[in-house]
Design an enzyme around this catalytic site. Structure first.
Site, PDB file in Angstrom:
ATOM      1  N   LYS A   1       0.765  -1.233  -0.201  1.00 42.49           N
ATOM      2  CA  LYS A   1      -0.042  -0.057  -0.437  1.00 42.49           C
ATOM      3  C   LYS A   1       1.109   1.519  -0.532  1.00 42.49           C
ATOM      4  O   LYS A   1       0.394   2.199  -0.465  1.00 42.49           O
ATOM      5  CB  LYS A   1      -1.024  -0.242   1.365  1.00 42.49           C
ATOM      6  CG  LYS A   1      -2.264  -0.290   0.919  1.00 42.49           C
ATOM      7  CD  LYS A   1      -1.890  -2.626   0.843  1.00 42.49           C
ATOM      8  CE  LYS A   1      -2.175  -2.620  -0.990  1.00 42.49           C
ATOM      9  NZ  LYS A   1      -2.411  -3.913  -0.043  1.00 42.49           N
TER      10      LYS A   1
ATOM     11  N   GLY B   1       9.441 -21.584  16.562  1.00 44.29           N
ATOM     12  CA  GLY B   1       8.743 -22.721  17.669  1.00 44.29           C
ATOM     13  C   GLY B   1       8.695 -23.851  16.501  1.00 44.29           C
ATOM     14  O   GLY B   1       8.866 -23.523  15.682  1.00 44.29           O
TER      15      GLY B   1
ATOM     16  N   ALA C   1      -3.036 -12.598 -13.127  1.00 49.71           N
ATOM     17  CA  ALA C   1      -4.158 -11.697 -13.063  1.00 49.71           C
ATOM     18  C   ALA C   1      -4.854 -11.756 -11.924  1.00 49.71           C
ATOM     19  O   ALA C   1      -5.835 -11.508 -11.479  1.00 49.71           O
ATOM     20  CB  ALA C   1      -4.748 -10.939 -13.894  1.00 49.71           C
ATOM     21  N   GLY C   2      -3.755 -11.612 -10.663  1.00 45.69           N
ATOM     22  CA  GLY C   2      -4.556 -11.725  -9.172  1.00 45.69           C
ATOM     23  C   GLY C   2      -4.653 -11.100  -8.046  1.00 45.69           C
ATOM     24  O   GLY C   2      -4.502  -9.326  -9.258  1.00 45.69           O
TER      25      GLY C   2
ATOM     26  N   HIS D   1     -24.479  15.305   2.483  1.00 46.89           N
ATOM     27  CA  HIS D   1     -24.154  15.461   0.985  1.00 46.89           C
ATOM     28  C   HIS D   1     -22.939  16.709   0.864  1.00 46.89           C
ATOM     29  O   HIS D   1     -23.249  17.736   1.794  1.00 46.89           O
ATOM     30  CB  HIS D   1     -25.856  16.200   0.847  1.00 46.89           C
ATOM     31  CG  HIS D   1     -25.170  16.376  -0.476  1.00 46.89           C
ATOM     32  ND1 HIS D   1     -25.627  15.860  -2.277  1.00 46.89           N
ATOM     33  CD2 HIS D   1     -25.458  17.366  -1.239  1.00 46.89           C
ATOM     34  CE1 HIS D   1     -25.159  16.061  -3.509  1.00 46.89           C
ATOM     35  NE2 HIS D   1     -25.234  17.628  -2.923  1.00 46.89           N
TER      36      HIS D   1
HETATM   37  P1  FAD Z   1       1.866 -13.931   8.180  1.00 47.37           P
HETATM   38  O1  FAD Z   1       1.306 -12.920   8.233  1.00 47.37           O
HETATM   39  O2  FAD Z   1       2.327 -14.831   6.657  1.00 47.37           O
HETATM   40  O3  FAD Z   1       3.508 -14.214   9.538  1.00 47.37           O
HETATM   41  C1  FAD Z   1       2.931 -15.244  10.058  1.00 47.37           C
HETATM   42  C2  FAD Z   1       4.458 -15.434  10.723  1.00 47.37           C
HETATM   43  O4  FAD Z   1       4.437 -16.700  11.092  1.00 47.37           O
HETATM   44  C3  FAD Z   1       5.541 -15.110  10.185  1.00 47.37           C
HETATM   45  O5  FAD Z   1       6.288 -13.678  10.421  1.00 47.37           O
HETATM   46  C4  FAD Z   1       6.778 -16.228  10.167  1.00 47.37           C
HETATM   47  O6  FAD Z   1       7.958 -15.961  10.123  1.00 47.37           O
HETATM   48  C5  FAD Z   1       6.260 -17.006  11.527  1.00 47.37           C
HETATM   49  N1  FAD Z   1       6.563 -18.193  11.657  1.00 47.37           N
HETATM   50  C6  FAD Z   1       6.557 -19.871  10.289  1.00 47.37           C
HETATM   51  N2  FAD Z   1       6.368 -20.184  11.083  1.00 47.37           N
HETATM   52  C7  FAD Z   1       7.466 -20.317  11.595  1.00 47.37           C
HETATM   53  C8  FAD Z   1       7.741 -20.716  13.204  1.00 47.37           C
HETATM   54  N3  FAD Z   1       7.838 -21.929  12.864  1.00 47.37           N
HETATM   55  N4  FAD Z   1       8.498 -20.453  14.219  1.00 47.37           N
HETATM   56  C9  FAD Z   1       8.478 -18.653  14.857  1.00 47.37           C
HETATM   57  N5  FAD Z   1       7.905 -18.120  13.560  1.00 47.37           N
HETATM   58  C10 FAD Z   1       7.126 -18.585  12.776  1.00 47.37           C
HETATM   59  N6  FAD Z   1      -3.800  -9.084   2.981  1.00 47.37           N
HETATM   60  C11 FAD Z   1      -5.251  -8.329   3.407  1.00 47.37           C
HETATM   61  O7  FAD Z   1      -5.745  -8.749   4.361  1.00 47.37           O
HETATM   62  N7  FAD Z   1      -5.004  -6.752   2.646  1.00 47.37           N
HETATM   63  C12 FAD Z   1      -4.538  -6.633   2.076  1.00 47.37           C
HETATM   64  O8  FAD Z   1      -4.358  -5.355   1.239  1.00 47.37           O
HETATM   65  C13 FAD Z   1      -3.277  -7.333   1.535  1.00 47.37           C
HETATM   66  N8  FAD Z   1      -1.974  -7.090   0.657  1.00 47.37           N
HETATM   67  C14 FAD Z   1      -0.861  -8.310  -0.118  1.00 47.37           C
HETATM   68  C15 FAD Z   1      -0.014  -8.111  -0.205  1.00 47.37           C
HETATM   69  C16 FAD Z   1       1.014  -8.527  -1.042  1.00 47.37           C
HETATM   70  C17 FAD Z   1       2.301  -8.034  -1.908  1.00 47.37           C
HETATM   71  C18 FAD Z   1       0.732 -10.195  -0.064  1.00 47.37           C
HETATM   72  C19 FAD Z   1       1.929 -10.706  -0.172  1.00 47.37           C
HETATM   73  C20 FAD Z   1       0.316 -10.785   1.527  1.00 47.37           C
HETATM   74  C21 FAD Z   1      -1.333 -10.153   0.980  1.00 47.37           C
HETATM   75  N9  FAD Z   1      -2.539  -9.919   2.182  1.00 47.37           N
HETATM   76  C22 FAD Z   1      -3.169  -8.894   2.010  1.00 47.37           C
HETATM   77  C23 FAD Z   1      -2.088 -10.954   2.169  1.00 47.37           C
HETATM   78  C24 FAD Z   1      -1.746 -10.713   4.432  1.00 47.37           C
HETATM   79  O9  FAD Z   1       0.106 -10.132   4.367  1.00 47.37           O
HETATM   80  C25 FAD Z   1      -2.221 -12.009   4.750  1.00 47.37           C
HETATM   81  O10 FAD Z   1      -3.217 -12.903   4.641  1.00 47.37           O
HETATM   82  C26 FAD Z   1      -1.390 -12.152   6.150  1.00 47.37           C
HETATM   83  O11 FAD Z   1      -0.547 -11.689   6.407  1.00 47.37           O
HETATM   84  C27 FAD Z   1      -1.734 -13.173   7.355  1.00 47.37           C
HETATM   85  O12 FAD Z   1      -1.671 -13.381   8.614  1.00 47.37           O
HETATM   86  P2  FAD Z   1      -0.456 -14.330   9.353  1.00 47.37           P
HETATM   87  O13 FAD Z   1      -0.228 -14.281  10.603  1.00 47.37           O
HETATM   88  O14 FAD Z   1      -1.479 -15.367   8.975  1.00 47.37           O
HETATM   89  O15 FAD Z   1       1.054 -14.991   8.874  1.00 47.37           O
HETATM   90  P1  AMP Z   2      -4.121 -15.081  -6.755  1.00 49.13           P
HETATM   91  O1  AMP Z   2      -4.617 -16.021  -6.290  1.00 49.13           O
HETATM   92  O2  AMP Z   2      -5.381 -14.243  -6.204  1.00 49.13           O
HETATM   93  O3  AMP Z   2      -2.798 -14.999  -5.850  1.00 49.13           O
HETATM   94  O4  AMP Z   2      -4.120 -14.868  -7.850  1.00 49.13           O
HETATM   95  C1  AMP Z   2      -3.205 -16.341  -8.391  1.00 49.13           C
HETATM   96  C2  AMP Z   2      -3.336 -16.224 -10.295  1.00 49.13           C
HETATM   97  O5  AMP Z   2      -2.261 -16.805 -11.204  1.00 49.13           O
HETATM   98  C3  AMP Z   2      -4.431 -17.562 -10.417  1.00 49.13           C
HETATM   99  O6  AMP Z   2      -5.844 -16.668 -10.926  1.00 49.13           O
HETATM  100  C4  AMP Z   2      -4.724 -18.403 -11.125  1.00 49.13           C
HETATM  101  O7  AMP Z   2      -5.072 -18.655 -12.088  1.00 49.13           O
HETATM  102  C5  AMP Z   2      -2.993 -17.715 -11.756  1.00 49.13           C
HETATM  103  N1  AMP Z   2      -1.763 -18.744 -12.325  1.00 49.13           N
HETATM  104  C6  AMP Z   2      -1.574 -19.727 -11.700  1.00 49.13           C
HETATM  105  N2  AMP Z   2      -0.074 -20.228 -12.455  1.00 49.13           N
HETATM  106  C7  AMP Z   2      -0.514 -19.821 -13.643  1.00 49.13           C
HETATM  107  C8  AMP Z   2       0.554 -19.605 -15.256  1.00 49.13           C
HETATM  108  N3  AMP Z   2       1.662 -21.431 -15.082  1.00 49.13           N
HETATM  109  N4  AMP Z   2       0.131 -18.524 -15.677  1.00 49.13           N
HETATM  110  C9  AMP Z   2      -0.444 -17.854 -15.652  1.00 49.13           C
HETATM  111  N5  AMP Z   2      -1.204 -17.657 -14.191  1.00 49.13           N
HETATM  112  C10 AMP Z   2      -1.000 -18.476 -13.781  1.00 49.13           C
END
Ligand code: FAD
Ligand code: AMP
Length: 480
Positions: free
Chosen positions: A58, A122, A189-190, A452
């Site tokens: 963001k 962990g 294109a997700g 409004h």
């Molecule tokens: P994570 O955030 O992945 O955290 C898991 C943590 O566990 C990590 O820090 C990892 O190091 C730690 N860990 C793993 N195994 C171990 C272990 N054995 N011991 C100790 N620590 C461990 N979601 C939204 O809602 N809005 C958004 O705008 C959004 N934008 C995103 C943009 C990008 C580019 C990406 C990649 C993701 C985005 N997401 C967004 C998804 C969001 O980041 C995830 O859904 C969210 O971070 C999941 O939270 P979590 O706590 O389950 O896991």
């Molecule tokens: P998201 O699940 O929103 O992160 O989107 C991932 C996207 O990648 C999905 O829409 C999939 O259909 C697409 N995808 C996965 N594998 C391939 C591939 N080999 N070529 C093109 N698109 C792919």
């Protein structure tokens, strides 16, 4: 460090750190183990969301939007600008500072709430024990009444485009580029592919998104998805559907991608950078001792029930590592639910009302059921649509792309879903998420007084349109 805890959380992303704070607030003796290290090798909390996900993406979306808007969108306001430039390093540094501020903030929140923060890894052993290994390799066995697994997810790698950290990168690499690639390929294109593609498109890259599926953003209400595709095409995003990537070859500084197009023919495209955004998979590597009793489902997620309990007594799991949408706020709510359940409360989160957002410009946001889902389920419903072109506030802001679509039950008028593409869609849809939590009808929203001129009036009018009462557009169906 005492050895006996009420709760040990493994993972300090938005699911884990929220669970830990809530557990500590409820008087439970809580520790949170996190293995993430920053570029300096120091332990940091925040997980994917704060370090390489929601927040940094963001930050770059906001920077690139300001640049693009200043460069191309201010003339209609009578504003003349010359020599607009972008300092990519400054943009990336700003993002880094925001990440630091927020991850440091969690350390502060842990301190204030009395959560013991442990940096390292962990592992769940049998019998409510956790092996904690610090970053120097020292091991210790901790005993606890409850474990909350919150280990998150990682980007999926595909053999046809192996990430090399240089020409072929994943979402994390795409947040660290220090130069604007001339030709940028994105596989997938997700949600993440569109957000990252938008960042670099706004900064001047020619962006091609290769998507295997035939439908664009199949998770969305398709009226919104169709509008989005048109808007993105206008912005210069080249989205190619039904195109499955079958291979990639790195040649010097370039990468040549082979894909099968919608006619089944092989095509090639050459890029300076290729971002692989084909989804994320649950992360459980090294987490479970073989006899610990925690089961995975057939897709590799930790198996849990509706309350996020695993099949091992005292072991819970929340966030991306369990079924459901991979969204930060979904994991956080699960974290709160589990902490409160451990404390003896009966909290149950509502999985039917989880809003989701794509932070493109305009934003796309949705809550509840799509029209396609309702059709498939054989439900009868009414639809109200209001386009932003008819909103005075949107016109004043020169932000007229998009619409609000509201769907309500045909018999009870209860709101079943709301789908928005348009300015501030993320914040607008939240109003309807709240309304849905209270079981509101479209008429309830229609009878609410809206300020409004606001963008919210588009939500009001869409609700009125459900029953044929919209004022500022012709009503498709005449209802009384
Ligand atoms: P994570 O955030 O992945 O955290 C898991 C943590 O566990 C990590 O820090 C990892 O190091 C730690 N860990 C793993 N195994 C171990 C272990 N054995 N011991 C100790 N620590 C461990 N979601 C939204 O809602 N809005 C958004 O705008 C959004 N934008 C995103 C943009 C990008 C580019 C990406 C990649 C993701 C985005 N997401 C967004 C998804 C969001 O980041 C995830 O859904 C969210 O971070 C999941 O939270 P979590 O706590 O389950 O896991
Ligand atoms: P998201 O699940 O929103 O992160 O989107 C991932 C996207 O990648 C999905 O829409 C999939 O259909 C697409 N995808 C996965 N594998 C391939 C591939 N080999 N070529 C093109 N698109 C792919």
């Amino acid at each position: 460090m005492s050895d006996k805890y009420d709760v040990i959380v493994i993972g300090a992303g938005p699911a884990g750190y929220v669970a830990a704070i809530r557990a500590a607030q409820l008087g439970l003796k809580t520790a949170c183990i996190e293995k993430w290290t920053n570029a300096e090798g120091q332990g940091v909390n925040g997980g994917t969301c704060l370090n390489v996900g929601c927040i940094p993406s963001k930050a770059l979306l906001d920077s690139s939007h300001k640049y693009h808007e200043t460069k191309t969108d201010l003339a209609p306001h009578g504003i003349k600008v010359a020599d607009v430039g972008i300092d990519v390093k400054a943009m990336i540094d700003r993002k880094g500072n925001i990440v630091k501020q927020l991850t440091d903030g969690i350390a502060g929140l842990f301190k204030i709430n009395g959560v013991t923060s442990l940096f390292g890894t962990g592992k769940i052993l049998v019998g409510r024990q956790v092996e904690y290994t610090d970053h120097d390799g020292n091991k210790q066995v901790l005993t606890t009444e409850n474990v909350i697994i919150a280990t998150g997810s990682q980007p999926i790698n595909i053999p046809v485009a192996q990430v090399n950290g240089n020409t072929i990168i994943d979402s994390t690499g795409a947040l660290e580029l220090t130069e604007i690639p001339k030709r940028l390929g994105v596989i997938g294109a997700g949600v993440i592919g569109l957000e990252l593609g938008s960042v670099w498109n706004r900064l001047g890259s020619q962006v091609v998104l290769l998507e295997a599926m035939d439908d664009f953003l199949a998770i969305l209400d398709q009226k919104i998805a169709k509008d989005a595709k048109k808007i993105f095409a206008k912005q210069g995003l080249d989205i190619r559907l039904s195109c499955r990537v079958t291979g990639s070859e790195v040649e010097g500084d370039e990468v040549v991608v082979t894909y099968q197009n919608s006619d089944g023919k092989d095509e090639q495209e050459t890029f300076d950078k290729l971002i692989v955004c084909v989804g994320r998979s649950p992360f459980t590597e090294g987490l479970l001792a073989p006899d610990c009793g925690v089961n995975l489902d057939e897709r590799g997620f930790i198996f849990v029930n509706d309350q996020c309990a695993t099949n091992a007594p005292g072991v819970w799991a929340v966030g991306d590592v369990v079924r459901g949408p991979m969204l930060a706020h979904k994991g956080s709510e699960e974290g709160v639910m589990v902490a409160e359940r451990i404390a003896g409360q009966k909290t149950q989160m509502n999985y039917d009302i989880i809003p989701n957002v794509i932070y493109t410009h305009p934003e796309i946001a949705a809550v509840g059921k799509t029209e396609e889902q309702l059709k498939q389920a054989g439900e009868s419903y009414n639809v109200g649509v209001f386009p932003f072109i008819a909103s005075g506030r949107a016109l004043a802001a020169n932000e007229t792309d998009g619409m609000v679509k509201m769907i309500a039950d045909a018999d009870t008028d209860r709101i079943l879903g709301c789908h928005i593409i348009g300015p501030s869609a993320a914040d607008l849809v939240q109003q309807i998420a709240i309304a849905m939590e209270f079981g509101a009808t479209a008429e309830d929203i229609g009878m609410t007084v809206f300020s409004h001129p606001t963008l919210s009036e588009a939500v009001h009018e869409a609700a009125l349109a459900v029953n044929g009462h919209a004022i500022h557009i012709p009503n498709r169906k005449k209802r009384t």
